[in-house]
Structures are given as structure tokens and as C-alpha cells.
Design a protein around this motif. Sequence first.
Motif, PDB file in Angstrom:
ATOM      1  N   TRP A 216       0.826  -1.315   0.132  1.00  0.00           N
ATOM      2  CA  TRP A 216      -0.091   0.003  -0.064  1.00  0.00           C
ATOM      3  C   TRP A 216       0.867   1.186   0.104  1.00  0.00           C
ATOM      4  CZ3 TRP A 216      -5.010   0.897  -0.750  1.00  0.00           C
ATOM      5  CH2 TRP A 216      -5.638   2.295  -0.557  1.00  0.00           C
ATOM      6  N   ALA A 217       1.842   1.386   0.906  1.00  0.00           N
ATOM      7  CA  ALA A 217       2.864   2.386   1.172  1.00  0.00           C
ATOM      8  C   ALA A 217       3.603   2.774  -0.194  1.00  0.00           C
ATOM      9  CB  ALA A 217       3.489   2.652   2.379  1.00  0.00           C
ATOM     10  N   GLN A 218       3.956   1.801  -0.568  1.00  0.00           N
ATOM     11  CA  GLN A 218       4.888   1.980  -1.767  1.00  0.00           C
ATOM     12  C   GLN A 218       4.048   2.505  -3.021  1.00  0.00           C
ATOM     13  OE1 GLN A 218       7.645  -1.318  -2.510  1.00  0.00           O
ATOM     14  NE2 GLN A 218       8.824  -1.159  -0.488  1.00  0.00           N
ATOM     15  N   GLN A 219       2.777   1.842  -3.235  1.00  0.00           N
ATOM     16  CA  GLN A 219       2.192   2.226  -4.562  1.00  0.00           C
ATOM     17  C   GLN A 219       1.361   3.614  -4.307  1.00  0.00           C
ATOM     18  OE1 GLN A 219       1.876   0.332  -6.979  1.00  0.00           O
ATOM     19  NE2 GLN A 219       0.306   1.623  -7.912  1.00  0.00           N
ATOM     20  N   MET A 220       1.212   4.305  -2.883  1.00  0.00           N
ATOM     21  CA  MET A 220       0.683   5.307  -2.662  1.00  0.00           C
ATOM     22  C   MET A 220       1.835   6.324  -3.021  1.00  0.00           C
ATOM     23  SD  MET A 220      -2.487   5.448  -1.829  1.00  0.00           S
ATOM     24  CE  MET A 220      -2.665   3.857  -2.868  1.00  0.00           C
ATOM     25  N   ALA A 221       3.056   6.202  -2.595  1.00  0.00           N
ATOM     26  CA  ALA A 221       4.262   6.949  -2.788  1.00  0.00           C
ATOM     27  C   ALA A 221       4.343   7.220  -4.316  1.00  0.00           C
ATOM     28  CB  ALA A 221       5.474   6.563  -2.085  1.00  0.00           C
ATOM     29  N   LYS A 222       4.336   6.071  -5.160  1.00  0.00           N
ATOM     30  CA  LYS A 222       4.606   6.107  -6.662  1.00  0.00           C
ATOM     31  C   LYS A 222       3.268   6.712  -7.374  1.00  0.00           C
ATOM     32  CE  LYS A 222       4.768   2.739 -10.645  1.00  0.00           C
ATOM     33  NZ  LYS A 222       4.683   1.300 -10.786  1.00  0.00           N
ATOM     34  N   ILE A 223       2.171   6.885  -7.060  1.00  0.00           N
ATOM     35  CA  ILE A 223       1.341   7.556  -7.547  1.00  0.00           C
ATOM     36  C   ILE A 223       1.240   9.064  -7.223  1.00  0.00           C
ATOM     37  CG2 ILE A 223      -0.216   5.443  -8.022  1.00  0.00           C
ATOM     38  CD1 ILE A 223      -2.065   6.638  -5.836  1.00  0.00           C
ATOM     39  N   ILE A 224       1.753   9.142  -6.042  1.00  0.00           N
ATOM     40  CA  ILE A 224       1.834  10.760  -5.921  1.00  0.00           C
ATOM     41  C   ILE A 224       2.913  11.181  -6.463  1.00  0.00           C
ATOM     42  CG2 ILE A 224       2.451  12.159  -3.875  1.00  0.00           C
ATOM     43  CD1 ILE A 224       1.054  10.311  -1.845  1.00  0.00           C
ATOM     44  N   ARG A 225       3.823  10.739  -6.792  1.00  0.00           N
ATOM     45  CA  ARG A 225       5.216  11.293  -7.439  1.00  0.00           C
ATOM     46  C   ARG A 225       5.233  11.212  -8.946  1.00  0.00           C
ATOM     47  NH1 ARG A 225       8.920   8.376  -2.937  1.00  0.00           N
ATOM     48  NH2 ARG A 225       9.445  10.117  -1.866  1.00  0.00           N
ATOM     49  N   ALA A 226       4.201  10.404  -9.468  1.00  0.00           N
ATOM     50  CA  ALA A 226       4.103  10.210 -11.121  1.00  0.00           C
ATOM     51  C   ALA A 226       2.726  10.003 -11.561  1.00  0.00           C
ATOM     52  CB  ALA A 226       4.986   9.293 -11.473  1.00  0.00           C
ATOM     53  N   GLY A 227       2.269  10.371 -12.467  1.00  0.00           N
ATOM     54  CA  GLY A 227       0.795  10.139 -13.088  1.00  0.00           C
ATOM     55  C   GLY A 227      -0.014  11.323 -12.883  1.00  0.00           C
ATOM     56  N   ARG A 228      -1.448  10.769 -13.164  1.00  0.00           N
ATOM     57  CA  ARG A 228      -2.677  11.725 -13.232  1.00  0.00           C
ATOM     58  C   ARG A 228      -2.814  12.292 -11.993  1.00  0.00           C
ATOM     59  NH1 ARG A 228      -8.607  10.880 -12.874  1.00  0.00           N
ATOM     60  NH2 ARG A 228      -8.023   8.662 -12.279  1.00  0.00           N
ATOM     61  N   ILE A 229      -2.744  11.610 -10.798  1.00  0.00           N
ATOM     62  CA  ILE A 229      -2.954  12.100  -9.582  1.00  0.00           C
ATOM     63  C   ILE A 229      -2.178  13.341  -9.341  1.00  0.00           C
ATOM     64  CG2 ILE A 229      -3.000  11.971  -6.982  1.00  0.00           C
ATOM     65  CD1 ILE A 229      -4.077   9.260  -7.472  1.00  0.00           C
ATOM     66  N   ARG A 230      -0.751  13.176  -9.665  1.00  0.00           N
ATOM     67  CA  ARG A 230       0.072  14.293  -9.517  1.00  0.00           C
ATOM     68  C   ARG A 230       0.059  15.483 -10.230  1.00  0.00           C
ATOM     69  NH1 ARG A 230       5.322  15.348  -7.624  1.00  0.00           N
ATOM     70  NH2 ARG A 230       6.462  16.705  -8.845  1.00  0.00           N
ATOM     71  N   ASP A 231      -0.283  15.278 -11.565  1.00  0.00           N
ATOM     72  CA  ASP A 231      -0.620  16.056 -12.625  1.00  0.00           C
ATOM     73  C   ASP A 231      -1.869  16.967 -12.367  1.00  0.00           C
ATOM     74  OD1 ASP A 231       1.764  15.463 -13.910  1.00  0.00           O
ATOM     75  OD2 ASP A 231       0.578  14.071 -15.477  1.00  0.00           O
ATOM     76  N   THR A 232      -3.032  16.302 -11.970  1.00  0.00           N
ATOM     77  CA  THR A 232      -4.051  16.875 -11.629  1.00  0.00           C
ATOM     78  C   THR A 232      -3.883  17.788 -10.234  1.00  0.00           C
ATOM     79  OG1 THR A 232      -5.370  15.044 -12.476  1.00  0.00           O
ATOM     80  CG2 THR A 232      -6.641  16.678 -10.968  1.00  0.00           C
ATOM     81  N   GLY A 233      -3.285  17.345  -9.082  1.00  0.00           N
ATOM     82  CA  GLY A 233      -3.038  17.965  -8.081  1.00  0.00           C
ATOM     83  C   GLY A 233      -2.348  19.549  -8.213  1.00  0.00           C
ATOM     84  N   LEU A 234      -1.430  19.498  -9.080  1.00  0.00           N
ATOM     85  CA  LEU A 234      -0.625  20.528  -9.399  1.00  0.00           C
ATOM     86  C   LEU A 234      -1.399  21.461 -10.132  1.00  0.00           C
ATOM     87  CD1 LEU A 234       2.835  18.840 -10.228  1.00  0.00           C
ATOM     88  CD2 LEU A 234       2.208  20.287  -8.128  1.00  0.00           C
ATOM     89  N   LYS A 235      -2.140  20.978 -11.411  1.00  0.00           N
ATOM     90  CA  LYS A 235      -2.631  21.851 -12.022  1.00  0.00           C
ATOM     91  C   LYS A 235      -3.921  22.490 -11.415  1.00  0.00           C
ATOM     92  CE  LYS A 235      -5.268  21.659 -16.530  1.00  0.00           C
ATOM     93  NZ  LYS A 235      -5.691  20.858 -17.904  1.00  0.00           N
ATOM     94  N   SER A 236      -4.724  21.914 -10.499  1.00  0.00           N
ATOM     95  CA  SER A 236      -5.758  22.261  -9.823  1.00  0.00           C
ATOM     96  C   SER A 236      -5.343  23.272  -8.673  1.00  0.00           C
ATOM     97  CB  SER A 236      -6.523  21.227  -9.406  1.00  0.00           C
ATOM     98  OG  SER A 236      -6.005  20.626  -8.342  1.00  0.00           O
ATOM     99  N   GLY A 237      -4.077  23.190  -8.286  1.00  0.00           N
ATOM    100  CA  GLY A 237      -3.555  24.059  -7.199  1.00  0.00           C
ATOM    101  C   GLY A 237      -3.907  23.445  -5.828  1.00  0.00           C
ATOM    102  N   PHE A 238      -4.396  22.220  -6.003  1.00  0.00           N
ATOM    103  CA  PHE A 238      -4.565  21.582  -4.599  1.00  0.00           C
ATOM    104  C   PHE A 238      -3.341  21.268  -3.633  1.00  0.00           C
ATOM    105  CE2 PHE A 238      -8.569  19.445  -6.056  1.00  0.00           C
ATOM    106  CZ  PHE A 238      -9.331  20.561  -6.023  1.00  0.00           C
ATOM    107  N   SER A 239      -2.193  21.213  -4.513  1.00  0.00           N
ATOM    108  CA  SER A 239      -0.942  20.736  -3.849  1.00  0.00           C
ATOM    109  C   SER A 239       0.224  21.537  -4.437  1.00  0.00           C
ATOM    110  CB  SER A 239      -0.691  19.366  -3.718  1.00  0.00           C
ATOM    111  OG  SER A 239      -1.586  18.597  -2.854  1.00  0.00           O
ATOM    112  N   THR A 240       1.144  21.727  -3.725  1.00  0.00           N
ATOM    113  CA  THR A 240       2.520  22.029  -4.393  1.00  0.00           C
ATOM    114  C   THR A 240       3.398  20.945  -4.609  1.00  0.00           C
ATOM    115  OG1 THR A 240       3.611  22.537  -2.342  1.00  0.00           O
ATOM    116  CG2 THR A 240       2.259  24.189  -3.455  1.00  0.00           C
TER     117      THR A 240
END
Length: 273
Positions: A216-240
Motif C-alpha cells: 500500500w505505502a509504496q504504491q501510494m508514494a509512486k502515484i503521488i510522485r508520477a501520473g494523473r493524481i500528481r498532474d491533477t493536483g498541481l494543475k488544480s492548485g490543490f498541492s505544491t
Amino acid sequence: MADQSSQKPAAQWTHHEIRTAENSAAYLLPKIQSIKQVNPNLTILDVGAGSGTISITLARAIPDGHVTATDVKTDILLRAQAISEQECVKNIEFLEADVFKLPFADGTFDITHCHQVLCHLKDPWDALREMLRVTKPGGLVAAREGDVQTECVWPETPGLVKFHDFIAKFIPLSGGSAMAGRQLLGWALKAGAQRNKVTASFGTWSFCEEAEKKIWAQQMAKIIRAGRIRDTGLKSGFSTEDELEEMAKAWEEWEGTDDATLAMMHGEIIVQK
């Protein structure tokens, strides 16, 4: 993971691929066993099957029956097919299909099932209506959906609190619901199901043991650092960038903490057509 499955997760699996019928559709298995006594050749449609580990274990549960597993993504179906061949499960087929336009005649399947699909959809009741359409009269439609707002994690570090807030915002942004589990019954009624033909229940997922926490932890770290979740978070301004990295590191630290635990409530429904 989840409902106390006895199966040990393999370290190389993704968090999706530790899902099985035993740990993610336990509420449905008694019904399958009961129907199988009368109709050993029963047919199951598994909608939004992903990499197919739930579908494959459903197929094992009905050795004289047949499972059709669908998804909208060709690449994930290829992965599912490879896993089924590796596991030597033959009473299953994989097809590309949209849950809103299933390519099957009315009343085709004895049971139609989905897991963690409706929570991602803008109009989940329309998907349930389509699932009901392809189910035989007297057959069953079953769904199990997570309720992200019920997630509890310990230790509750600032990075993990940020991640919870972030993912609760992210899911609705893409058209889904962070409170899907508690709404399942209402969605079924909106799809046209009669209240006296719907059984609602709740189950949990939990990650407490070393192997499953690692997955669980390794997958969560992976999707936070790359992919749609990261891109959407940055584009929406939800996260830096810094906040996302803080979340990823928080999961890595959580994995190595002896008292680390995580659980989430899941809503479940079985609808008799």
C-alpha cells in the motif's frame, strides 16, 4: 487486507492486485455458493475488472460456470489475461466495454458485479441501471465501494493528513465521490431498484501487516510522485511540489512504523432483479 483474507500478498503486486473475491466480495460469496447448488453453470459479469484478480477468484468459485470481465482500458485487460493464464484459470474471458453501454443483451447474466467502479463515475446510478438491464430476472447485481471520508490511519502524521484531504478533493474533481460507500443504497434506488429487493451492508479494508503495508505505502508514494493524481493536483492548485513530496515521504515513513495501521469503510449492496 480487508475482511481478514487468509491469502498472503506477494511483495511485487500492486495494491489493486491484492484484491480477491475473498477479501473484496465476501458479502457476495454466500449468495454465489447458494445459487451454485441449484445452477452450477451460472454466469457472472464483472464490470470494471481492472487487472482481474477479483474476477479470477470469482471464476475459481464457480468451476462449472463462466465469468466475463470487462474494462474500458485495453492495457489493463492484457494484464488481467496474463494473470489468469499464470493462475491457470480457464472459465473466464476479458472484453473491452463501457459500463454505461454494455455490449450484452437484456437478461444475459445470473450475477453482475462491480468493485470500486461506481465511486469514479459522475452518474453511478446510470451504470447500475445498465448492470440491472443485462442481469436475468431473479438474478443479482452486487457492488462494493469505498468511502474515502471514513479512512483512518495511524500514526496520523501531517503528511498523511494532507494526503487524505488531497485525495478527498481529487476524486470529486474527476467526477467521482469520496463518500460512495454510504450512498450505494440511494444510487440503487435511483437506478430503479425496489427497496425490498436491496440488501445493504458495510465491510472494511485494513492494512496492518508488514507485507500489505509495504504494498500500500509504496504504491501510494509512486502515484503521488508520477501520473494523473500528481498532474491533477498541481494543475488544480490543490498541492505544491513540496507538499506532494511530503505526502509521498509520509507513506514511506508510515510503512516502516511498527504501530502503523490503516482502515476504510466500504458500502455493499446486493440487488435482486
